[in-house]
Design an enzyme around this catalytic site. Structure first.
Site, PDB file in Angstrom:
ATOM      1  N   PHE A 112      11.677  13.712  11.211  1.00 35.35           N
ATOM      2  CA  PHE A 112      10.586  12.737  11.359  1.00 35.35           C
ATOM      3  C   PHE A 112      10.838  11.793  12.527  1.00 35.35           C
ATOM      4  O   PHE A 112       9.954  11.515  13.324  1.00 35.35           O
ATOM      5  CB  PHE A 112      10.431  11.884  10.094  1.00 35.35           C
ATOM      6  CG  PHE A 112       9.731  12.582   8.968  1.00 35.35           C
ATOM      7  CD1 PHE A 112       9.124  13.819   9.149  1.00 35.35           C
ATOM      8  CD2 PHE A 112       9.661  12.006   7.716  1.00 35.35           C
ATOM      9  CE1 PHE A 112       8.482  14.463   8.104  1.00 35.35           C
ATOM     10  CE2 PHE A 112       9.024  12.632   6.665  1.00 35.35           C
ATOM     11  CZ  PHE A 112       8.436  13.871   6.859  1.00 35.35           C
ATOM     12  N   TYR A 158      -5.163  12.267   7.260  1.00 36.69           N
ATOM     13  CA  TYR A 158      -6.180  13.206   7.735  1.00 36.69           C
ATOM     14  C   TYR A 158      -5.461  14.323   8.463  1.00 36.69           C
ATOM     15  O   TYR A 158      -4.705  14.070   9.410  1.00 36.69           O
ATOM     16  CB  TYR A 158      -7.102  12.454   8.697  1.00 36.69           C
ATOM     17  CG  TYR A 158      -8.432  13.088   8.954  1.00 36.69           C
ATOM     18  CD1 TYR A 158      -9.396  13.139   7.952  1.00 36.69           C
ATOM     19  CD2 TYR A 158      -8.750  13.606  10.206  1.00 36.69           C
ATOM     20  CE1 TYR A 158     -10.649  13.692   8.203  1.00 36.69           C
ATOM     21  CE2 TYR A 158      -9.994  14.154  10.456  1.00 36.69           C
ATOM     22  CZ  TYR A 158     -10.942  14.189   9.455  1.00 36.69           C
ATOM     23  OH  TYR A 158     -12.174  14.721   9.690  1.00 36.69           O
ATOM     24  N   SER A 172       0.846  -1.200   0.000  1.00 37.91           N
ATOM     25  CA  SER A 172       0.000   0.000   0.000  1.00 37.91           C
ATOM     26  C   SER A 172       0.880   1.247   0.000  1.00 37.91           C
ATOM     27  O   SER A 172       2.035   1.211   0.427  1.00 37.91           O
ATOM     28  CB  SER A 172      -0.919  -0.009   1.223  1.00 37.91           C
ATOM     29  OG  SER A 172      -0.183  -0.228   2.404  1.00 37.91           O
ATOM     30  N   ASP A 189      -2.105  13.519  16.519  1.00 45.33           N
ATOM     31  CA  ASP A 189      -1.141  14.203  17.402  1.00 45.33           C
ATOM     32  C   ASP A 189      -1.774  15.445  17.987  1.00 45.33           C
ATOM     33  O   ASP A 189      -2.688  16.015  17.398  1.00 45.33           O
ATOM     34  CB  ASP A 189       0.101  14.593  16.592  1.00 45.33           C
ATOM     35  CG  ASP A 189       0.966  13.383  16.310  1.00 45.33           C
ATOM     36  OD1 ASP A 189       1.103  12.534  17.207  1.00 45.33           O
ATOM     37  OD2 ASP A 189       1.487  13.282  15.181  1.00 45.33           O
ATOM     38  N   GLU A 220       0.928   5.436   0.973  1.00 46.55           N
ATOM     39  CA  GLU A 220       0.249   6.501   1.730  1.00 46.55           C
ATOM     40  C   GLU A 220       0.535   7.861   1.106  1.00 46.55           C
ATOM     41  O   GLU A 220       1.674   8.176   0.765  1.00 46.55           O
ATOM     42  CB  GLU A 220       0.740   6.481   3.190  1.00 46.55           C
ATOM     43  CG  GLU A 220       0.108   7.573   4.022  1.00 46.55           C
ATOM     44  CD  GLU A 220       0.524   7.507   5.485  1.00 46.55           C
ATOM     45  OE1 GLU A 220       0.318   6.455   6.125  1.00 46.55           O
ATOM     46  OE2 GLU A 220       1.071   8.506   5.984  1.00 46.55           O
ATOM     47  N   HIS A 271       3.566  -1.047   3.835  1.00 48.19           N
ATOM     48  CA  HIS A 271       2.878   0.230   3.620  1.00 48.19           C
ATOM     49  C   HIS A 271       3.970   1.274   3.400  1.00 48.19           C
ATOM     50  O   HIS A 271       4.788   1.511   4.291  1.00 48.19           O
ATOM     51  CB  HIS A 271       2.069   0.552   4.888  1.00 48.19           C
ATOM     52  CG  HIS A 271       1.270   1.809   4.824  1.00 48.19           C
ATOM     53  ND1 HIS A 271       0.113   1.920   4.099  1.00 48.19           N
ATOM     54  CD2 HIS A 271       1.453   3.013   5.433  1.00 48.19           C
ATOM     55  CE1 HIS A 271      -0.404   3.140   4.265  1.00 48.19           C
ATOM     56  NE2 HIS A 271       0.396   3.824   5.054  1.00 48.19           N
TER      57      HIS A 271
HETATM   58  C1  LIG Z   1       0.209   4.219   9.919  1.00 54.55           C
HETATM   59  C2  LIG Z   1       0.020   5.563  10.598  1.00 54.55           C
HETATM   60  C3  LIG Z   1      -0.779   6.512   9.986  1.00 54.55           C
HETATM   61  C4  LIG Z   1      -0.994   7.766  10.597  1.00 54.55           C
HETATM   62  N1  LIG Z   1      -1.791   8.693   9.962  1.00 54.55           N
HETATM   63  C5  LIG Z   1      -2.044   9.886  10.561  1.00 54.55           C
HETATM   64  C6  LIG Z   1      -2.942  10.836   9.965  1.00 54.55           C
HETATM   65  O1  LIG Z   1      -3.497  10.604   8.894  1.00 54.55           O
HETATM   66  N2  LIG Z   1      -3.162  12.006  10.616  1.00 54.55           N
HETATM   67  C7  LIG Z   1      -2.566  12.292  11.820  1.00 54.55           C
HETATM   68  O2  LIG Z   1      -2.820  13.372  12.365  1.00 54.55           O
HETATM   69  N3  LIG Z   1      -1.718  11.415  12.415  1.00 54.55           N
HETATM   70  C8  LIG Z   1      -1.449  10.216  11.819  1.00 54.55           C
HETATM   71  N4  LIG Z   1      -0.610   9.306  12.430  1.00 54.55           N
HETATM   72  C9  LIG Z   1       0.068   9.676  13.692  1.00 54.55           C
HETATM   73  C10 LIG Z   1      -0.784   9.336  14.932  1.00 54.55           C
HETATM   74  O3  LIG Z   1      -1.978  10.104  14.906  1.00 54.55           O
HETATM   75  C11 LIG Z   1       0.047   9.670  16.179  1.00 54.55           C
HETATM   76  O4  LIG Z   1       1.111   8.766  16.291  1.00 54.55           O
HETATM   77  C12 LIG Z   1      -0.722   9.821  17.474  1.00 54.55           C
HETATM   78  O5  LIG Z   1       0.149  10.427  18.430  1.00 54.55           O
HETATM   79  C13 LIG Z   1      -1.226   8.522  18.084  1.00 54.55           C
HETATM   80  O6  LIG Z   1      -2.280   8.023  17.388  1.00 54.55           O
HETATM   81  P1  LIG Z   1      -2.844   6.540  17.726  1.00 54.55           P
HETATM   82  O7  LIG Z   1      -4.015   6.337  16.864  1.00 54.55           O
HETATM   83  O8  LIG Z   1      -1.757   5.546  17.687  1.00 54.55           O
HETATM   84  O9  LIG Z   1      -3.331   6.786  19.237  1.00 54.55           O
HETATM   85  P2  LIG Z   1      -3.671   5.837  20.450  1.00 54.55           P
HETATM   86  O10 LIG Z   1      -3.721   4.406  20.061  1.00 54.55           O
HETATM   87  O11 LIG Z   1      -4.861   6.431  21.116  1.00 54.55           O
HETATM   88  O12 LIG Z   1      -2.390   6.037  21.389  1.00 54.55           O
HETATM   89  C14 LIG Z   1      -1.950   7.334  21.750  1.00 54.55           C
HETATM   90  C15 LIG Z   1      -1.146   7.263  23.044  1.00 54.55           C
HETATM   91  O13 LIG Z   1      -2.021   7.025  24.133  1.00 54.55           O
HETATM   92  C16 LIG Z   1      -1.625   5.857  24.848  1.00 54.55           C
HETATM   93  N5  LIG Z   1      -2.858   5.219  25.310  1.00 54.55           N
HETATM   94  C17 LIG Z   1      -3.759   4.533  24.572  1.00 54.55           C
HETATM   95  N6  LIG Z   1      -4.789   4.136  25.363  1.00 54.55           N
HETATM   96  C18 LIG Z   1      -4.532   4.614  26.593  1.00 54.55           C
HETATM   97  C19 LIG Z   1      -5.229   4.538  27.838  1.00 54.55           C
HETATM   98  N7  LIG Z   1      -6.380   3.898  27.963  1.00 54.55           N
HETATM   99  N8  LIG Z   1      -4.675   5.159  28.916  1.00 54.55           N
HETATM  100  C20 LIG Z   1      -3.486   5.821  28.832  1.00 54.55           C
HETATM  101  N9  LIG Z   1      -2.797   5.916  27.667  1.00 54.55           N
HETATM  102  C21 LIG Z   1      -3.303   5.310  26.576  1.00 54.55           C
HETATM  103  C22 LIG Z   1      -0.834   5.032  23.827  1.00 54.55           C
HETATM  104  O14 LIG Z   1       0.065   4.137  24.444  1.00 54.55           O
HETATM  105  C23 LIG Z   1      -0.125   6.134  23.070  1.00 54.55           C
HETATM  106  O15 LIG Z   1       0.994   6.596  23.777  1.00 54.55           O
HETATM  107  C24 LIG Z   1      -0.369   8.054  11.848  1.00 54.55           C
HETATM  108  C25 LIG Z   1       0.463   7.088  12.443  1.00 54.55           C
HETATM  109  C26 LIG Z   1       0.659   5.853  11.839  1.00 54.55           C
HETATM  110  C27 LIG Z   1       1.542   4.830  12.506  1.00 54.55           C
END
Ligand SMILES: Cc1cc2nc3c(=O)[nH]c(=O)nc-3n(C[C@H](O)[C@H](O)[C@H](O)COP(=O)(O)OP(=O)(O)OC[C@H]3O[C@@H](n4cnc5c(N)ncnc54)[C@H](O)[C@@H]3O)c2cc1C
Length: 288
Positions: free
Chosen positions: A219, A49, A15, A109, A17, A269
Site C-alpha cells: 500500500f 468507487y 468515519s 488512479d 471506509e 477516517h
Molecule cells: C480518502 C481517499 C479516498 C480514496 N478513494 C478512492 C476510491 O474510492 N476509488 C479510487 O479509485 N481511488 C480512491 N482514492 C485514490 C485516489 O483516486 C488517487 O490517489 C488518485 O491518484 C488521485 O486522486 P485525487 O482525487 O487526489 O486527484 P487530483 O486532486 O486530481 O490529483 C491528482 C494528481 O494531479 C495533480 N494535479 C491536480 N491538478 C493539477 C493541474 N491542474 N495540473 C497538473 N497537475 C495537477 C495533483 O497534484 C496530483 O498529483 C482515494 C484516496 C484518498 C486519499
C-alpha cells in the site's frame, strides 16, 4: 445530513471506509462488519468507487442500504476514471435520487494497464474539474476530496501539490480526507502548510491500522506514504507472528489517534479494509 454540518458540531468526527466486495460471501461478511462497527456510532461511513461496471453499481447500492436500512450517514466516493460527463451526471442523479447527500470527489488512479492517467473522452483530467462540474450542474451534495500529507505519487513537489489542492478546494470542497500516514508529524506539518496557503477546510486524518507487513508495504509503495523506520523495525521483528503484528498495528494507530485528537484534528477516517477487529480495539482503547 451534510458532513460539513457534522464536522465541529459535537467534537471530532469518526468515519469508516469500506470497499464493495466482489462476491456474495464478501458482501455478507461486510454487512456483519458494519453491524459490529455500528455500535461504535461512527459519524459517517464511506464506500469506495472501483474501476468498472458492477462494482460501481455496488457502491451506489451499499451507500443507499447503509444510509436507509442500517441508519448510518453514508458518503459515496466517485472518480473520473473511464467515464465522460454524461455517465458521471447519470451517477450523480442516481445518488441524489437515493437521498445520498455526501460525495467524495476524486480523480482516481490510472487503470492498471496505463502508466499515466488519461482524460477520458468528454471526461475530466483532475478531481477539481469534477468538483466544478458537480457545482455547475446544480447538485447540492456536500463535497469532500483527497489530500496527501506526504505528497501525491505523481507530484513530489509538495508546494505544487498544495497549489493544486487549493484550486480543488476553491472549486467547491467542504472538507478533505488525507491519504493514510503513520507519522503524525507529516499530518501536522501538512496542515500548517495548507493553512498558510489559504486552505481552511477541515482536514480529516486517514488512519489505517496495520495488520500485515507485506500488505502495508504494498500500500505504501503505491500511495507514497512512509513507514517510520522504528515502526518498520518493530514490525520486522514480529513479522511471522500475525497476532503480534496486529497488536503492534493497534498500539501504533491508537497512539496516533490519541495524539491527533489531543492536538486538534477535526476527525479520523479509518481505512477498515472491511474488517472490524482492529478499528473496534482502537475505539475501545480511545474511550477506555
Ligand atoms: C480518502 C481517499 C479516498 C480514496 N478513494 C478512492 C476510491 O474510492 N476509488 C479510487 O479509485 N481511488 C480512491 N482514492 C485514490 C485516489 O483516486 C488517487 O490517489 C488518485 O491518484 C488521485 O486522486 P485525487 O482525487 O487526489 O486527484 P487530483 O486532486 O486530481 O490529483 C491528482 C494528481 O494531479 C495533480 N494535479 C491536480 N491538478 C493539477 C493541474 N491542474 N495540473 C497538473 N497537475 C495537477 C495533483 O497534484 C496530483 O498529483 C482515494 C484516496 C484518498 C486519499
Amino acid at each position: 445530513m451534510y458532513i460539513r454540518d457534522l464536522l465541529g458540531s459535537n467534537g471530532p468526527v469518526f468515519s469508516f471506509e469500506f470497499f464493495p466486495p466482489k462476491t456474495e460471501a464478501g458482501e455478507q461478511s461486510l454487512y456483519q462488519t458494519i453491524e459490529r462497527l455500528r455500535a461504535l456510532r461512527p459519524t459517517f461511513v464511506s464506500v469506495t468507487y472501483g474501476a468498472g461496471g458492477s462494482t460501481r453499481d455496488k457502491t451506489l447500492d451499499l451507500v443507499r442500504r447503509i444510509k436507509h436500512e442500517i441508519g448510518i450517514e453514508a458518503m459515496a466516493h466517485l472518480t473520473c476514471v473511464g467515464a465522460g460527463r454524461d455517465e458521471i451526471h447519470a451517477v450523480l442523479e442516481r445518488l441524489a435520487a437515493a437521498g445520498i447527500e455526501n460525495v467524495l470527489a476524486l480523480r482516481g488512479d490510472p487503470p492498471r494497464d496505463q502508466a499515466a492517467f488519461v482524460r477520458p473522452a468528454d471526461g475530466f483530467a483532475f478531481a477539481a474539474e469534477l468538483v466544478q462540474f458537480i457545482g455547475e450542474c446544480g447538485f447540492e451534495f456536500c463535497l469532500g476530496g483527497a489530500c496527501y500529507p506526504e505528497g501525491h505519487v505523481e507530484c513530489r513537489d509538495r508546494e505544487r501539490g498544495l497549489t493544486h489542492l487549493k484550486h480543488k478546494v476553491d472549486c467547491g470542497l467542504q472538507f478533505v480526507i488525507t491519504q493514510l500516514f503513520f507519522d503524525n508529524a507529516a499530518y501536522f506539518a501538512f496542515v500548517e502548510r495548507a493553512r498558510a496557503r489559504g486552505i481552511h477546510v477541515p482536514i480529516i486524518a486517514g488512519i489505517m491500522p496495520i495488520s500485515n507487513l507485506g500488505q502495508v508495504e504494498r500500500f505504501t509503495a503505491m500511495c507514497g506514504a512512509r513507514i517510520p523506520e522504528d515502526l518498520r523495525a518493530r514490525l520486522q521483528e514480529v513479522r511471522h507472528d500475525d497476532e503480534a503484528v496486529q497488536a503492534l498495528g493497534v498500539d501504533h494507530a491508537t497512539a496516533q489517534c490519541r495524539d491527533l485528537l489531543d492536538r486538534g484534528a477535526p476527525g479520523i477516517h479509518f481505512y477498515t479494509l472491511n474488517q472490524s477487529t482492529a478499528t473496534r480495539a482502537i475505539f475501545e482503547r480511545l474511550r477506555g
